[in-house]
Design an enzyme around this catalytic site. Sequence first.
Site, PDB file in Angstrom:
ATOM      1  N   GLU A   1      -3.994   2.945   7.340  1.00  0.00           N
ATOM      2  CA  GLU A   1      -3.897   2.742   5.888  1.00  0.00           C
ATOM      3  C   GLU A   1      -4.598   3.910   5.169  1.00  0.00           C
ATOM      4  O   GLU A   1      -4.135   4.385   4.136  1.00  0.00           O
ATOM      5  CB  GLU A   1      -4.542   1.414   5.481  1.00  0.00           C
ATOM      6  CG  GLU A   1      -4.469   1.189   3.970  1.00  0.00           C
ATOM      7  CD  GLU A   1      -4.794  -0.231   3.552  1.00  0.00           C
ATOM      8  OE1 GLU A   1      -4.430  -1.175   4.285  1.00  0.00           O
ATOM      9  OE2 GLU A   1      -5.401  -0.394   2.487  1.00  0.00           O
TER      10      GLU A   1
ATOM     11  N   ARG B   1       0.814  -1.228   0.000  1.00  0.00           N
ATOM     12  CA  ARG B   1       0.000   0.000   0.000  1.00  0.00           C
ATOM     13  C   ARG B   1       0.851   1.284   0.000  1.00  0.00           C
ATOM     14  O   ARG B   1       0.496   2.284   0.643  1.00  0.00           O
ATOM     15  CB  ARG B   1      -0.925   0.040   1.217  1.00  0.00           C
ATOM     16  CG  ARG B   1      -1.895  -1.093   1.306  1.00  0.00           C
ATOM     17  CD  ARG B   1      -3.001  -0.958   0.272  1.00  0.00           C
ATOM     18  NE  ARG B   1      -4.046  -1.913   0.551  1.00  0.00           N
ATOM     19  CZ  ARG B   1      -4.101  -3.153   0.040  1.00  0.00           C
ATOM     20  NH1 ARG B   1      -3.167  -3.564  -0.792  1.00  0.00           N
ATOM     21  NH2 ARG B   1      -5.105  -3.955   0.338  1.00  0.00           N
TER      22      ARG B   1
ATOM     23  N   SER C   1     -10.148  -0.479   4.167  1.00  0.00           N
ATOM     24  CA  SER C   1      -9.453  -0.872   5.401  1.00  0.00           C
ATOM     25  C   SER C   1      -8.867   0.363   6.074  1.00  0.00           C
ATOM     26  O   SER C   1      -8.163   1.141   5.437  1.00  0.00           O
ATOM     27  CB  SER C   1      -8.317  -1.840   5.086  1.00  0.00           C
ATOM     28  OG  SER C   1      -8.849  -3.019   4.539  1.00  0.00           O
TER      29      SER C   1
HETATM   30  C1  LIG Z   1     -15.310   0.001   0.113  1.00  0.00           C
HETATM   31  C2  LIG Z   1     -13.816   0.128  -0.160  1.00  0.00           C
HETATM   32  C3  LIG Z   1     -13.080  -1.004  -0.444  1.00  0.00           C
HETATM   33  C4  LIG Z   1     -11.700  -0.896  -0.704  1.00  0.00           C
HETATM   34  N1  LIG Z   1     -10.992  -2.025  -1.008  1.00  0.00           N
HETATM   35  C5  LIG Z   1      -9.684  -1.950  -1.328  1.00  0.00           C
HETATM   36  C6  LIG Z   1      -8.935  -3.113  -1.697  1.00  0.00           C
HETATM   37  O1  LIG Z   1      -9.441  -4.208  -1.770  1.00  0.00           O
HETATM   38  N2  LIG Z   1      -7.635  -2.971  -2.002  1.00  0.00           N
HETATM   39  C7  LIG Z   1      -7.021  -1.754  -1.961  1.00  0.00           C
HETATM   40  O2  LIG Z   1      -5.829  -1.684  -2.267  1.00  0.00           O
HETATM   41  N3  LIG Z   1      -7.702  -0.638  -1.593  1.00  0.00           N
HETATM   42  C8  LIG Z   1      -9.001  -0.698  -1.288  1.00  0.00           C
HETATM   43  N4  LIG Z   1      -9.688   0.428  -0.926  1.00  0.00           N
HETATM   44  C9  LIG Z   1      -8.973   1.715  -0.786  1.00  0.00           C
HETATM   45  C10 LIG Z   1      -8.926   2.578  -2.059  1.00  0.00           C
HETATM   46  O3  LIG Z   1     -10.004   2.264  -2.930  1.00  0.00           O
HETATM   47  C11 LIG Z   1      -7.603   2.404  -2.811  1.00  0.00           C
HETATM   48  O4  LIG Z   1      -6.509   2.818  -2.019  1.00  0.00           O
HETATM   49  C12 LIG Z   1      -7.593   3.206  -4.124  1.00  0.00           C
HETATM   50  O5  LIG Z   1      -6.487   2.803  -4.890  1.00  0.00           O
HETATM   51  C13 LIG Z   1      -7.554   4.720  -3.922  1.00  0.00           C
HETATM   52  O6  LIG Z   1      -7.790   5.331  -5.178  1.00  0.00           O
HETATM   53  P1  LIG Z   1      -8.475   6.769  -5.262  1.00  0.00           P
HETATM   54  O7  LIG Z   1      -8.598   7.122  -6.703  1.00  0.00           O
HETATM   55  O8  LIG Z   1      -9.732   6.803  -4.494  1.00  0.00           O
HETATM   56  O9  LIG Z   1      -7.363   7.669  -4.563  1.00  0.00           O
HETATM   57  P2  LIG Z   1      -7.551   8.768  -3.408  1.00  0.00           P
HETATM   58  O10 LIG Z   1      -8.173   8.146  -2.222  1.00  0.00           O
HETATM   59  O11 LIG Z   1      -8.214   9.973  -3.978  1.00  0.00           O
HETATM   60  O12 LIG Z   1      -6.026   9.099  -3.095  1.00  0.00           O
HETATM   61  C14 LIG Z   1      -5.205   8.134  -2.472  1.00  0.00           C
HETATM   62  C15 LIG Z   1      -3.735   8.522  -2.676  1.00  0.00           C
HETATM   63  O13 LIG Z   1      -3.418   8.415  -4.065  1.00  0.00           O
HETATM   64  C16 LIG Z   1      -2.924   9.664  -4.542  1.00  0.00           C
HETATM   65  N5  LIG Z   1      -3.397   9.840  -5.926  1.00  0.00           N
HETATM   66  C17 LIG Z   1      -4.664   9.683  -6.398  1.00  0.00           C
HETATM   67  N6  LIG Z   1      -4.686   9.919  -7.726  1.00  0.00           N
HETATM   68  C18 LIG Z   1      -3.419  10.251  -8.076  1.00  0.00           C
HETATM   69  C19 LIG Z   1      -2.813  10.618  -9.303  1.00  0.00           C
HETATM   70  N7  LIG Z   1      -3.485  10.698 -10.455  1.00  0.00           N
HETATM   71  N8  LIG Z   1      -1.470  10.884  -9.297  1.00  0.00           N
HETATM   72  C20 LIG Z   1      -0.757  10.817  -8.163  1.00  0.00           C
HETATM   73  N9  LIG Z   1      -1.274  10.475  -6.967  1.00  0.00           N
HETATM   74  C21 LIG Z   1      -2.602  10.194  -6.936  1.00  0.00           C
HETATM   75  C22 LIG Z   1      -3.464  10.723  -3.600  1.00  0.00           C
HETATM   76  O14 LIG Z   1      -2.630  11.871  -3.581  1.00  0.00           O
HETATM   77  C23 LIG Z   1      -3.414   9.976  -2.289  1.00  0.00           C
HETATM   78  O15 LIG Z   1      -2.095  10.001  -1.806  1.00  0.00           O
HETATM   79  C24 LIG Z   1     -11.066   0.367  -0.665  1.00  0.00           C
HETATM   80  C25 LIG Z   1     -11.827   1.511  -0.385  1.00  0.00           C
HETATM   81  C26 LIG Z   1     -13.195   1.404  -0.149  1.00  0.00           C
HETATM   82  C27 LIG Z   1     -13.983   2.655   0.111  1.00  0.00           C
END
Ligand SMILES: Cc1cc2nc3c(=O)[nH]c(=O)nc-3n(C[C@H](O)[C@H](O)[C@H](O)COP(=O)(O)OP(=O)(O)OC[C@H]3O[C@@H](n4cnc5c(N)ncnc54)[C@H](O)[C@@H]3O)c2cc1C
Length: 308
Positions: free
Chosen positions: A299, A168, A217
């Site tokens: 996380e 992560r 998580s």
């Molecule tokens: C119901 C639920 C289930 C989930 N299950 C999982 C799972 O099974 N596995 C898992 O790994 N995660 C899971 N997650 C967590 C989350 O979905 C992941 O971490 C996901 O990859 C975050 O993506 P995001 O676009 O929402 O990023 P954000 O939450 O908007 O940002 C997260 C981080 O990524 C950075 N970021 C986002 N976009 C960019 C970009 N274009 N360039 C540079 N940095 C960027 C942000 O600056 C920040 O540091 C879950 C979340 C929820 C709500």
Amino acid sequence: MKHELPPVRGTLTEHRPLADLTWLRVGGPADVLFQPADEADLAAFLRALPEDVAVFPMGVGSNLIVRDGGLRGVVVRLGRGFNAIRTEGDRVIAGAAALDGHVARRAAAAGRDLTFLRTIPGAIGGAVRMNAGCYGTYVADRFESARAVTRAGRIAILGADDLGFRYRQTDLPEGWVITEATFRAPADDPAVLAARMEEQIARRDATQPTRERSAGSTFRNPAGFSSTGRADDCHDLKAWKLIDAAGLRGFSLGGARMSEKHPNFLINTGGASARELEELGELVRKRVYQHSGIQLEWEIMRVGETAP
Ligand SMILES: Cc1cc2nc3c(=O)[nH]c(=O)nc-3n(C[C@H](O)[C@H](O)[C@H](O)COP(=O)(O)OP(=O)(O)OC[C@H]3O[C@@H](n4cnc5c(N)ncnc54)[C@H](O)[C@@H]3O)c2cc1C
């Protein structure tokens, strides 16, 4: 601040509240929200933006608590112009704003297996940044390269070594914005891939509060990080078990609650503030430590300032 900002073809919005852009529906305003028209627009903006202005790239906010005081500087949110998905042989190339689930489905339709992305609710930029993963497969396993715009406005092509994928976590420098990622995906029968994704969705719905406001998580699974990023598969010391053992399933503070269904999911039951969510998380860390001697690590990323 807006009048000091470089001209753009996309949209600049001052004092933009961020709560509705996050899954937990909390958070104060960004000084400025920038939605670039395309990569050239983003690069020109970052080149001209004074160096001392902080830049925070945001995906769809599924791994974030934005604090109630909001974020200083510029929040970059990619949208249309960054969500194309195409396949070329065993390569799947996706814009950073493409949703993980869409990418998995498009890849499957072309007979390419990125099914591990199907149930992760984020977008591709966030998936790469977080080395997102599920059911034993992680971005690191399928990643070939990414395009990014550096904080100085240059285009960079990043390989796995540049990103240093871990559990992560990556080494993406602050203020760099990923615009596109290329994955290598093994071939399989589209019908088999579609069935696998259906099964994953059913598993999710059975074990996680998928219809509530959460950020996935809350705490990492403890017991060390492996270089392959598979700490959560190798070790049985799941964060949820520690929380459950400390009697904190369903534990709440104001509108914030640890899910009854999956105690490592922090839920906004309605009117929670970012502060309540974060305080509940800290309380859980303290009680788990008192109970088991294990220090849970967040996380969920917590960003921005607390409200005055
Ligand atoms: C119901 C639920 C289930 C989930 N299950 C999982 C799972 O099974 N596995 C898992 O790994 N995660 C899971 N997650 C967590 C989350 O979905 C992941 O971490 C996901 O990859 C975050 O993506 P995001 O676009 O929402 O990023 P954000 O939450 O908007 O940002 C997260 C981080 O990524 C950075 N970021 C986002 N976009 C960019 C970009 N274009 N360039 C540079 N940095 C960027 C942000 O600056 C920040 O540091 C879950 C979340 C929820 C709500």
